[in-house]
Design an enzyme around this catalytic site. Sequence first.
Site, mmCIF file in Angstrom:
data_model
loop_
_atom_site.group_PDB
_atom_site.id
_atom_site.type_symbol
_atom_site.label_atom_id
_atom_site.label_comp_id
_atom_site.label_asym_id
_atom_site.label_seq_id
_atom_site.Cartn_x
_atom_site.Cartn_y
_atom_site.Cartn_z
ATOM 1 N N ASP A 283 -11.123 9.940 -12.051
ATOM 2 C CA ASP A 283 -10.147 10.176 -12.808
ATOM 3 C C ASP A 283 -9.195 9.207 -12.797
ATOM 4 O O ASP A 283 -9.219 8.168 -12.207
ATOM 5 C CB ASP A 283 -9.398 11.590 -11.881
ATOM 6 C CG ASP A 283 -8.962 11.224 -10.727
ATOM 7 O OD1 ASP A 283 -9.892 10.540 -9.836
ATOM 8 O OD2 ASP A 283 -7.865 11.419 -10.134
ATOM 9 N N GLU B 91 -8.425 11.743 -7.249
ATOM 10 C CA GLU B 91 -7.694 10.938 -6.467
ATOM 11 C C GLU B 91 -6.226 10.586 -6.760
ATOM 12 O O GLU B 91 -5.382 10.490 -5.957
ATOM 13 C CB GLU B 91 -8.446 9.709 -6.193
ATOM 14 C CG GLU B 91 -8.418 8.511 -5.017
ATOM 15 C CD GLU B 91 -7.054 7.530 -5.437
ATOM 16 O OE1 GLU B 91 -6.507 7.056 -4.738
ATOM 17 O OE2 GLU B 91 -6.648 7.592 -6.431
#
Length: 375
Positions: A68, A133
Site C-alpha cells: 500500500d 501499513e
Amino acid sequence: MSCPVIELTQQLIRRPSLSPDDAGCQALMIERLRKIGFTIEHMDFGDTQNFWAWRGRGETLAFAGHTDVVPAGDVDRWINPPFEPTIRDGMLFGRGAADMKGSLAAMVVAAERFVAQHPHHRGRLAFLITSDEEASAKNGTVKVVEALMARHERLDYCLVGEPSSTEIVGDVVKNGRRGSLTCNLTIHGVQGHVAYPHLADNPVHRAAPFLNELVAIEWDRGNDFFPATSMQVANIQAGTGSNNVIPGELFVQFNFRFSTELTDEMIKERVHALLEKHQLRYTVDWWLSGQPFLTARGKLVDAVVNAIEHYNEIKPQLLTTGGTSDGRFIARMGAQVVELGPVNATIHKINECVNAADLQLLARMYQRIMEQLVA
C-alpha cells in the site's frame, strides 16, 4: 538494456494501491514467487490483503514489506502522473517508488536469483507482505504475526524493506525503533459565563500548571542505542468558539516516543501521578501503537553490514531514529529485525522518486544477505 528490478517496480507502481487496497500488487508478486517454488498462504483480515510465503525449511529469513501507498496529493504538481512510472535523469518517479515498491521488486528479483543459484538452499526463505501499513495497520502485519505465533511458526531473521537510507543506499540501517504511546486526555471543568467565573470552573486554567510541568519533564537520557524519550503535544482543544463562554472541557493529546529505558506502564504511572498532584478531574484513554525493540549485533546485522560494505564500500550507521514500522510487530516473534531500503528523501512527497541504479544495487545486497543466512 532492460532491468528486471526496474521493470517489476514499474509494474507495481502502475497499480494504485492506496491503503488498504492492494490493487493487484500481491498477485503480481505471488505469481513470480510461485514459479520459483514458494508455498503461498493468503492471510487476509477485514479489508486488508496479506500473504505469507516460504521456500525450504529450517532457520528462517523473512523479507517483509507493504504494497500500500499514501495518497498522491495534488496530481497536477507531479512531473508525471503518480501512477505512471517514468525515468528522468536516472531517477524513477512514481508513488511508492521509494516507499516501498522498489524494495518489494528488489526482494522478489533477489529471491529469483538466489533460488536459481541455490536451488537446494539449507534454510527457509520467506515473505511477509501486507496492504495495510500506511493507514491503520490493524489488519496487516500485526494480525499475520499473531496467527504465526499461535501456531509456533519459526522466524529467526527478518529484513523489512522500509526506506532507511538518507543519502546513498545502505548509509543507514535501522536495527530498532522507539516505542510510541499516545495519551488522549480530557480535563473536566464547569461551563459558564466569562463574566461569572465564580459560577464556573475553567479546565484550561486548571490544566495549565499540569501541562507546564508535563512538558518540562526529562523522561530519560536515552542510551547507547536510543535517543532520549520525547513527549510532544499534538492536539489541544477547548471552548465553544464564543468569547463569552468558559469551556466545560479541555481535550489534549500528546505522544511519547520512548526508549528501552522506559516502559509504557512507567510513563502512564508518572502521568497519572501528575494529574493527581494537580487535583484534576479527568478521563484518559491510552493507545500503545508499538513497544521499542532493538536488534543488537548478531548474524543478521553482520550479514546486512557485510552486504553494504561489499557493494557500496561504506560502513552503515545503525540507528533507531524515526517513526514506527511493522518491524515492531515482527520483533514480538523473537526474531532479529532490521530495516534496509532505498533513500527516503522523497517518501510521502509530491514527485516521490528513487535512483534506478539504487534499486539494482539493493537487489544485489538482498541476495547477498540471503546467501549468508540461508544458502
